[in-house]
Enzyme design. Structure first.
Site, PDB file in Angstrom:
ATOM      1  N   CYS A  27      -2.841  -0.196   7.358  1.00 22.98           N
ATOM      2  CA  CYS A  27      -1.988   0.988   7.255  1.00 22.98           C
ATOM      3  C   CYS A  27      -2.143   1.896   8.470  1.00 22.98           C
ATOM      4  O   CYS A  27      -1.160   2.423   8.989  1.00 22.98           O
ATOM      5  CB  CYS A  27      -2.295   1.744   5.975  1.00 22.98           C
ATOM      6  SG  CYS A  27      -1.796   0.856   4.484  1.00 22.98           S
ATOM      7  N   HIS A  85       0.852  -1.182   0.000  1.00 24.43           N
ATOM      8  CA  HIS A  85       0.000   0.000   0.000  1.00 24.43           C
ATOM      9  C   HIS A  85       0.895   1.242   0.000  1.00 24.43           C
ATOM     10  O   HIS A  85       2.019   1.209   0.512  1.00 24.43           O
ATOM     11  CB  HIS A  85      -0.906   0.010   1.224  1.00 24.43           C
ATOM     12  CG  HIS A  85      -1.990  -1.017   1.169  1.00 24.43           C
ATOM     13  ND1 HIS A  85      -3.140  -0.894   1.915  1.00 24.43           N
ATOM     14  CD2 HIS A  85      -2.120  -2.160   0.462  1.00 24.43           C
ATOM     15  CE1 HIS A  85      -3.932  -1.930   1.674  1.00 24.43           C
ATOM     16  NE2 HIS A  85      -3.322  -2.723   0.800  1.00 24.43           N
ATOM     17  N   CYS A  92      -6.373   2.083   5.246  1.00 27.16           N
ATOM     18  CA  CYS A  92      -7.080   0.883   5.691  1.00 27.16           C
ATOM     19  C   CYS A  92      -6.636   0.560   7.112  1.00 27.16           C
ATOM     20  O   CYS A  92      -5.726   1.187   7.661  1.00 27.16           O
ATOM     21  CB  CYS A  92      -6.782  -0.281   4.742  1.00 27.16           C
ATOM     22  SG  CYS A  92      -5.094  -0.902   4.866  1.00 27.16           S
ATOM     23  N   GLU A 101       0.973   3.971   1.709  1.00 33.23           N
ATOM     24  CA  GLU A 101       1.435   4.429   3.022  1.00 33.23           C
ATOM     25  C   GLU A 101       2.596   3.583   3.523  1.00 33.23           C
ATOM     26  O   GLU A 101       3.567   4.105   4.083  1.00 33.23           O
ATOM     27  CB  GLU A 101       0.290   4.359   4.045  1.00 33.23           C
ATOM     28  CG  GLU A 101      -0.943   5.146   3.661  1.00 33.23           C
ATOM     29  CD  GLU A 101      -1.993   4.341   2.895  1.00 33.23           C
ATOM     30  OE1 GLU A 101      -3.182   4.675   3.026  1.00 33.23           O
ATOM     31  OE2 GLU A 101      -1.640   3.396   2.173  1.00 33.23           O
TER      32      GLU A 101
END
Length: 173
Positions: free
Chosen positions: A91, A58, A88, A60
């Site tokens: 993260c 992801h 999410c 992040e």
């Protein structure tokens, strides 16, 4: 620059990262990490498609990994994350556990967003972080929404197609 201008500016940089991801056929999430008014890390979603998709890369996480590899000693309490989509749960927890307490995002993740997690109701590790956490939603939301709509309208993209998130995103104006 006041805080609103800063949020607008840095989210623009996250949007640039999201456009890079989208151009590569990836889910259009971009992230930048800011310290002391300057970008110290950036990242975009990777490995969301292809023959071996993964949920580990992801934007992040990519940005945070890069930062901590280059500057492991950085004062983490002073970091702000800007992301084109609400982090999410994975993260969000990762950011919190790594000392990031300010999160600014553009578009809400109607399916898997983690920032509404009630930290005060969790175990002490998270409960003690709650007072210091600052969440700022919907900065440049329309621009981010447009990228996600573009992604979900592309027939070549299979990531989260026909999901709650895809349906919600395509219904937005």
């Amino acid at each position: 620059m006041d805080q609103s201008e800063q949020h607008h500016y840095f989210m623009g940089l996250a949007l640039e990262q999201a456009r890079v991801a989208l151009q590569a056929g990836e889910f259009p999430v971009g992230a930048v990490i800011v310290a002391g008014g300057r970008v110290v890390a950036e990242g975009n979603r990777q490995n969301s498609g292809g023959t071996a998709p993964t949920e580990l890369d992801h934007a992040e996480i990519v940005a945070l990994r890069g930062l901590l590899a280059r500057q492991p000693e950085i004062e983490r309490g002073g970091l702000t994350l800007y992301a084109t989509m609400e982090p999410c749960l994975m993260c969000y927890a990762t950011l919190l556990l790594n000392g990031v307490r300010r999160i600014v995002y553009a578009y809400e993740d109607a399916m898997g967003g983690g920032t509404s997690l009630p930290l005060t109701e969790l175990n002490p590790l998270y409960r003690e972080m709650a007072p210091a956490v600052e969440i700022t939603p919907h900065i440049r939301r329309r621009e981010s929404l447009a990228l996600f709509q573009d992604f979900f309208r592309r027939p070549t993209n299979s990531y989260w197609q026909d999901s709650l998130l895809a349906r919600y995103t395509l219904e937005q104006e």
